[in-house]
Motif scaffolding. Structure first.
Motif, PDB file in Angstrom:
ATOM      1  N   PHE A 178      76.094  -8.988  32.990  1.00 24.06           N
ATOM      2  CA  PHE A 178      75.750  -7.857  33.434  1.00 24.06           C
ATOM      3  C   PHE A 178      74.570  -7.089  32.802  1.00 24.06           C
ATOM      4  CE2 PHE A 178      80.237  -8.943  33.933  1.00 24.06           C
ATOM      5  CZ  PHE A 178      80.577  -8.543  35.339  1.00 24.06           C
ATOM      6  N   TRP A 179      74.225  -6.042  33.564  1.00 27.46           N
ATOM      7  CA  TRP A 179      73.006  -5.312  32.998  1.00 27.46           C
ATOM      8  C   TRP A 179      73.531  -3.911  32.484  1.00 27.46           C
ATOM      9  CZ3 TRP A 179      67.915  -5.843  31.994  1.00 27.46           C
ATOM     10  CH2 TRP A 179      67.242  -4.553  31.722  1.00 27.46           C
ATOM     11  N   PRO A 180      73.072  -3.451  31.130  1.00 25.37           N
ATOM     12  CA  PRO A 180      72.327  -4.231  30.406  1.00 25.37           C
ATOM     13  C   PRO A 180      73.074  -5.295  29.363  1.00 25.37           C
ATOM     14  CG  PRO A 180      72.618  -2.118  29.437  1.00 25.37           C
ATOM     15  CD  PRO A 180      73.407  -2.180  30.865  1.00 25.37           C
ATOM     16  N   GLY A 181      72.443  -6.061  28.849  1.00 27.52           N
ATOM     17  CA  GLY A 181      73.258  -6.865  27.736  1.00 27.52           C
ATOM     18  C   GLY A 181      72.849  -8.399  27.584  1.00 27.52           C
ATOM     19  N   ASP A 182      72.950  -8.946  26.613  1.00 26.45           N
ATOM     20  CA  ASP A 182      72.606 -10.190  26.317  1.00 26.45           C
ATOM     21  C   ASP A 182      73.905 -11.223  26.219  1.00 26.45           C
ATOM     22  OD1 ASP A 182      69.757  -9.863  25.880  1.00 26.45           O
ATOM     23  OD2 ASP A 182      70.012  -9.457  23.785  1.00 26.45           O
ATOM     24  N   THR A 183      75.018 -10.676  26.939  1.00 26.38           N
ATOM     25  CA  THR A 183      76.095 -11.675  26.898  1.00 26.38           C
ATOM     26  C   THR A 183      76.372 -12.180  28.323  1.00 26.38           C
ATOM     27  OG1 THR A 183      77.122 -10.156  25.112  1.00 26.38           O
ATOM     28  CG2 THR A 183      78.707 -11.463  26.555  1.00 26.38           C
ATOM     29  N   LEU A 184      76.774 -13.306  28.311  1.00 22.99           N
ATOM     30  CA  LEU A 184      77.204 -13.989  29.756  1.00 22.99           C
ATOM     31  C   LEU A 184      78.591 -14.073  29.753  1.00 22.99           C
ATOM     32  CD1 LEU A 184      74.788 -17.205  29.844  1.00 22.99           C
ATOM     33  CD2 LEU A 184      74.469 -14.988  31.162  1.00 22.99           C
ATOM     34  N   HIS A 185      79.100 -13.671  30.872  1.00 25.61           N
ATOM     35  CA  HIS A 185      80.756 -13.687  31.119  1.00 25.61           C
ATOM     36  C   HIS A 185      81.183 -14.818  31.777  1.00 25.61           C
ATOM     37  CE1 HIS A 185      79.811  -9.444  29.764  1.00 25.61           C
ATOM     38  NE2 HIS A 185      80.874  -9.254  29.478  1.00 25.61           N
ATOM     39  N   GLN A 236      85.755 -16.282  29.000  1.00 25.64           N
ATOM     40  CA  GLN A 236      85.168 -16.398  27.505  1.00 25.64           C
ATOM     41  C   GLN A 236      83.859 -15.574  27.859  1.00 25.64           C
ATOM     42  OE1 GLN A 236      83.440 -19.868  26.135  1.00 25.64           O
ATOM     43  NE2 GLN A 236      83.916 -20.934  28.369  1.00 25.64           N
ATOM     44  N   LYS A 237      83.339 -15.063  26.740  1.00 26.57           N
ATOM     45  CA  LYS A 237      82.085 -14.421  26.658  1.00 26.57           C
ATOM     46  C   LYS A 237      81.016 -15.138  25.790  1.00 26.57           C
ATOM     47  CE  LYS A 237      83.822  -9.726  27.028  1.00 26.57           C
ATOM     48  NZ  LYS A 237      83.773  -8.237  26.575  1.00 26.57           N
ATOM     49  N   ILE A 238      79.991 -15.470  25.870  1.00 26.64           N
ATOM     50  CA  ILE A 238      79.002 -16.270  25.423  1.00 26.64           C
ATOM     51  C   ILE A 238      77.725 -15.644  25.079  1.00 26.64           C
ATOM     52  CG2 ILE A 238      77.445 -18.391  25.670  1.00 26.64           C
ATOM     53  CD1 ILE A 238      79.814 -19.240  28.148  1.00 26.64           C
ATOM     54  N   CYS A 239      77.201 -15.487  23.987  1.00 26.35           N
ATOM     55  CA  CYS A 239      75.796 -14.913  23.655  1.00 26.35           C
ATOM     56  C   CYS A 239      74.691 -15.624  24.029  1.00 26.35           C
ATOM     57  CB  CYS A 239      76.089 -14.734  22.091  1.00 26.35           C
ATOM     58  SG  CYS A 239      74.505 -13.659  21.322  1.00 26.35           S
ATOM     59  N   SER A 240      73.938 -15.159  24.729  1.00 29.04           N
ATOM     60  CA  SER A 240      72.503 -15.453  25.371  1.00 29.04           C
ATOM     61  C   SER A 240      71.377 -14.492  25.344  1.00 29.04           C
ATOM     62  CB  SER A 240      72.835 -16.239  26.668  1.00 29.04           C
ATOM     63  OG  SER A 240      71.666 -16.472  27.288  1.00 29.04           O
ATOM     64  N   SER A 241      70.718 -14.517  24.280  1.00 30.14           N
ATOM     65  CA  SER A 241      69.616 -13.560  24.234  1.00 30.14           C
ATOM     66  C   SER A 241      68.602 -13.800  24.939  1.00 30.14           C
ATOM     67  CB  SER A 241      69.283 -13.412  22.632  1.00 30.14           C
ATOM     68  OG  SER A 241      69.101 -14.660  22.153  1.00 30.14           O
ATOM     69  N   LEU A 266      68.767 -21.449  29.779  1.00 31.22           N
ATOM     70  CA  LEU A 266      67.696 -21.374  29.238  1.00 31.22           C
ATOM     71  C   LEU A 266      67.277 -19.739  28.773  1.00 31.22           C
ATOM     72  CD1 LEU A 266      64.420 -22.264  28.805  1.00 31.22           C
ATOM     73  CD2 LEU A 266      63.960 -21.822  31.272  1.00 31.22           C
ATOM     74  N   ASP A 267      67.175 -19.742  27.489  1.00 34.95           N
ATOM     75  CA  ASP A 267      67.168 -18.534  26.771  1.00 34.95           C
ATOM     76  C   ASP A 267      66.155 -18.369  25.623  1.00 34.95           C
ATOM     77  OD1 ASP A 267      68.860 -19.777  25.193  1.00 34.95           O
ATOM     78  OD2 ASP A 267      70.569 -18.400  25.662  1.00 34.95           O
ATOM     79  N   ASN A 268      66.405 -17.477  24.700  1.00 41.88           N
ATOM     80  CA  ASN A 268      65.699 -17.324  23.408  1.00 41.88           C
ATOM     81  C   ASN A 268      66.275 -17.859  22.177  1.00 41.88           C
ATOM     82  OD1 ASN A 268      64.362 -14.342  24.986  1.00 41.88           O
ATOM     83  ND2 ASN A 268      63.004 -16.202  24.213  1.00 41.88           N
ATOM     84  N   HIS A 269      65.772 -18.227  21.274  1.00 42.98           N
ATOM     85  CA  HIS A 269      66.242 -18.697  20.223  1.00 42.98           C
ATOM     86  C   HIS A 269      65.563 -18.595  18.957  1.00 42.98           C
ATOM     87  CE1 HIS A 269      68.293 -21.747  17.619  1.00 42.98           C
ATOM     88  NE2 HIS A 269      67.027 -22.261  17.353  1.00 42.98           N
ATOM     89  N   ASP A 270      66.379 -18.077  17.754  1.00 45.95           N
ATOM     90  CA  ASP A 270      65.563 -17.780  16.620  1.00 45.95           C
ATOM     91  C   ASP A 270      66.226 -18.824  15.634  1.00 45.95           C
ATOM     92  OD1 ASP A 270      64.515 -15.488  17.503  1.00 45.95           O
ATOM     93  OD2 ASP A 270      66.250 -13.926  16.809  1.00 45.95           O
ATOM     94  N   PRO A 271      65.333 -19.647  15.161  1.00 44.80           N
ATOM     95  CA  PRO A 271      65.777 -20.714  14.150  1.00 44.80           C
ATOM     96  C   PRO A 271      66.074 -20.323  12.923  1.00 44.80           C
ATOM     97  CG  PRO A 271      63.344 -21.285  15.093  1.00 44.80           C
ATOM     98  CD  PRO A 271      63.708 -19.851  15.590  1.00 44.80           C
ATOM     99  N   ASP A 272      67.077 -20.665  12.317  1.00 44.65           N
ATOM    100  CA  ASP A 272      67.762 -20.383  11.140  1.00 44.65           C
ATOM    101  C   ASP A 272      68.053 -18.814  11.067  1.00 44.65           C
ATOM    102  OD1 ASP A 272      67.364 -22.737  10.126  1.00 44.65           O
ATOM    103  OD2 ASP A 272      65.198 -22.384   9.442  1.00 44.65           O
ATOM    104  N   GLY A 273      68.252 -18.396  12.212  1.00 43.92           N
ATOM    105  CA  GLY A 273      68.604 -16.828  12.132  1.00 43.92           C
ATOM    106  C   GLY A 273      67.680 -16.110  11.933  1.00 43.92           C
ATOM    107  N   MET A 274      66.187 -16.360  11.988  1.00 38.68           N
ATOM    108  CA  MET A 274      65.099 -15.441  11.564  1.00 38.68           C
ATOM    109  C   MET A 274      64.819 -14.685  12.824  1.00 38.68           C
ATOM    110  SD  MET A 274      63.095 -17.774   9.178  1.00 38.68           S
ATOM    111  CE  MET A 274      61.826 -16.721   8.673  1.00 38.68           C
ATOM    112  N   ALA A 275      64.425 -13.468  12.563  1.00 37.23           N
ATOM    113  CA  ALA A 275      64.007 -12.860  13.627  1.00 37.23           C
ATOM    114  C   ALA A 275      62.490 -12.859  13.723  1.00 37.23           C
ATOM    115  CB  ALA A 275      64.244 -11.111  13.668  1.00 37.23           C
ATOM    116  N   TYR A 276      62.016 -13.179  14.849  1.00 39.09           N
ATOM    117  CA  TYR A 276      60.421 -13.259  15.306  1.00 39.09           C
ATOM    118  C   TYR A 276      60.011 -12.346  16.393  1.00 39.09           C
ATOM    119  CZ  TYR A 276      60.804 -17.900  13.165  1.00 39.09           C
ATOM    120  OH  TYR A 276      60.883 -18.972  12.269  1.00 39.09           O
ATOM    121  N   SER A 277      59.246 -11.428  15.644  1.00 37.35           N
ATOM    122  CA  SER A 277      58.721 -10.224  16.173  1.00 37.35           C
ATOM    123  C   SER A 277      57.345 -10.761  17.197  1.00 37.35           C
ATOM    124  CB  SER A 277      58.227  -9.196  15.432  1.00 37.35           C
ATOM    125  OG  SER A 277      57.234  -9.562  14.577  1.00 37.35           O
TER     126      SER A 277
END
Length: 489
Positions: free
Chosen positions: A349-356, A387-392, A412-423
């Protein structure tokens, strides 16, 4: 059949499985894991003979089918016509793929790139042709100056080759849909010109790729194509009223029925559809609707094409549907009873990074064989949230969600290794989650609710994806026009 003689057995030797009657051993072997059966084959000649019995491997293969596990390269084959060795090979291959496919760290067997790298080219659509052992992949590539190339690739050779190629220029191409019925001669529909919809097939024996796409028929008029299933084509009028039309393309295409709803009169757009027998399920940007596709007489005299109104409708309490994927899950039990199977639905749904993840449940009161009507609906039209699935997804990165018939969801989505935020540097993730109608993950050696990361790529180069569950293959396209094939069997 020899019996176990207790007295002589005690006097002359210690207990042995070799002296147990064959029918009891056969029942025991049926309860063992397949890996244990293959291990016992190495222990004695009698066990070797039992583990090569055709009836044993027919039982194991039938068990996998009843558990809704895909059997690689089994398309169209009859178990009755297969030998014991063939049944064993199909069973072991299916089990090996299932173990690897559901592993948190799957073992990649082969990775290969194909296509033609070009600047400013994008493969934005890929899909395996249903059936045909999933041998063929169709891709659509956009090039500069409004040029589009539709290609069909043979993936069974060592280096995939293009066996069919169609080029459109001057903004002639708009959209393509693949027929989900492999028995139909019509393979795809293309909105190839502003005023024409073409129905095409592919001559797989043609040596010249430029001549392999063969036109079957055409429909004049400006419209948007949405679904092709067998001889049924669903299109939408581009005018403001937005009427949906169902066409019969079996011979000379003709408009069979129009679907009209208050939702269709709004600024809604069709997101996805599911067609089966005599009904059609449609997801718009705020609603899901179920229609009968059988023209019925009306008490009100009308001219032209018969009109059908929704039998059931449900509205979502969100802003609107940005992206939705829908796939009827393979169910041996439902097929055996000739009943509808549960439908997996994944919505962003828009907006959001969650898949339902929703499930459209079959209606328990539905009577198979009777016409779909207000009193005989095949599904409960209100989806059940599982369920809800986080997919940034971070712009300008591209994302894709693909659903398979056996419950595989490819992300196919974005991924931050080790939880780090990449700008300034992003990663893309290719992950898999096995869905079931009851939610979570299906039963497997690595049962987990978490997504399994199949691949991670530094940067934002992947563009789209497609999946072949039966053969354990994933394809992703790059922004330079190349396609990467990952094989897990």
């Amino acid at each position: 059949m020899s019996k176990l003689t207790i007295g002589s057995h005690i006097r002359h030797r210690s207990p042995s499985l070799d002296t147990i009657p064959l029918d009891i051993l056969f029942d025991i072997f049926q309860l063992l894991p397949i890996q244990s059966v293959l291990a016992l084959r190495q222990t004695s000649k009698s066990f070797d003979a039992i583990t090569r019995m055709r009836s044993l491997w027919a039982f194991f293969l039938r068990t996998l089918v009843q558990q809704n596990i895909p059997i690689p390269y089994f398309d169209g084959k009859s178990p009755e016509s297969l030998s014991a060795l063939e049944l064993e090979r199909f069973t072991c291959r299916a089990l090996a793929l299932r173990i690897n496919w559901t592993n948190p760290n799957p073992n990649l067997k082969r990775e290969i790139q194909f296509g033609e790298a070009r600047k400013r080219s994008h493969v934005f659509c890929m899909e395996f042709l249903p059936g045909r052992d999933n041998r063929w992949l169709v891709s659509v590539t956009s090039l500069p100056h409004a040029k589009y190339i539709i290609q069909c690739w043979d993936l069974t050779v060592l280096q995939p080759v293009c066996i069919a190629k169609l080029t459109y220029t001057d903004k002639a191409y708009n959209h393509v849909v693949i027929n989900n019925d492999p028995s139909s001669p019509a393979i795809m529909a293309i909105q190839s010109k502003p005023e024409v919809t073409e129905i095409l097939t592919i001559d797989f024996e043609e040596k010249d790729p430029e001549s392999a796409f063969v036109p079957l028929s055409a429909i004049d008029g400006r419209r948007v194509i949405h679904l092709l299933s067998g001889s049924t084509l669903v299109t939408r009028c581009q005018k403001r009223d937005g009427k949906l039309s169902i066409w019969d393309i079996s011979d000379q295409p003709y408009e069979k029925i129009q679907l009209v709803s208050p939702s269709l009169l709004q600024e809604d757009r069709c997101r996805t559809m599911h067609f089966c027998d005599d009904y059609l399920i449609i997801f718009l940007i705020r609603t899901v609707e179920l229609y009968s596709t059988i023209p019925r007489p009306s008490n009100i005299a009308t001219l032209g094409v018969p009109i059908s109104y929704p039998l059931a409708q449900h509205s979502f309490h969100y802003d609107f549907i940005d992206q939705v994927n829908m796939s009827e899950q393979v169910s041996w039990y439902a097929a055996r009873l000739h009943r509808p199977s549960p439908i997996n639905i994944v919505i962003r749904f828009w907006p959001g990074d969650t898949l339902h993840h929703f499930v459209l449940d079959p209606n328990p009161a539905y009577v198979p064989g009777r016409e779909t009507s207000l009193y005989n609906l095949p599904y409960l039209v209100q989806p059940t949230l599982v369920q809800k699935i986080c997919s940034s997804v971070r712009l300008p990165s591209r994302s894709a969600t693909v659903l398979g018939r056996y419950g595989t969801m490819l992300l196919l989505d974005n991924h931050d290794p080790d939880g780090m935020a990449y700008s300034d540097f992003q990663h893309q993730r290719l992950s898999v989650r096995i869905l079931t109608a009851t939610g979570g993950s299906s039963t497997s050696p690595h049962s987990s609710h978490d997504s399994m990361a199949f691949h991670i790529l530094g940067g934002s180069y992947w563009n789209s994806a497609a999946i072949d569950e039966e053969s354990g293959r994933i394809v992703v396209s790059n922004v330079d026009g190349m396609i990467t094939l990952f094989e897990y069997l």
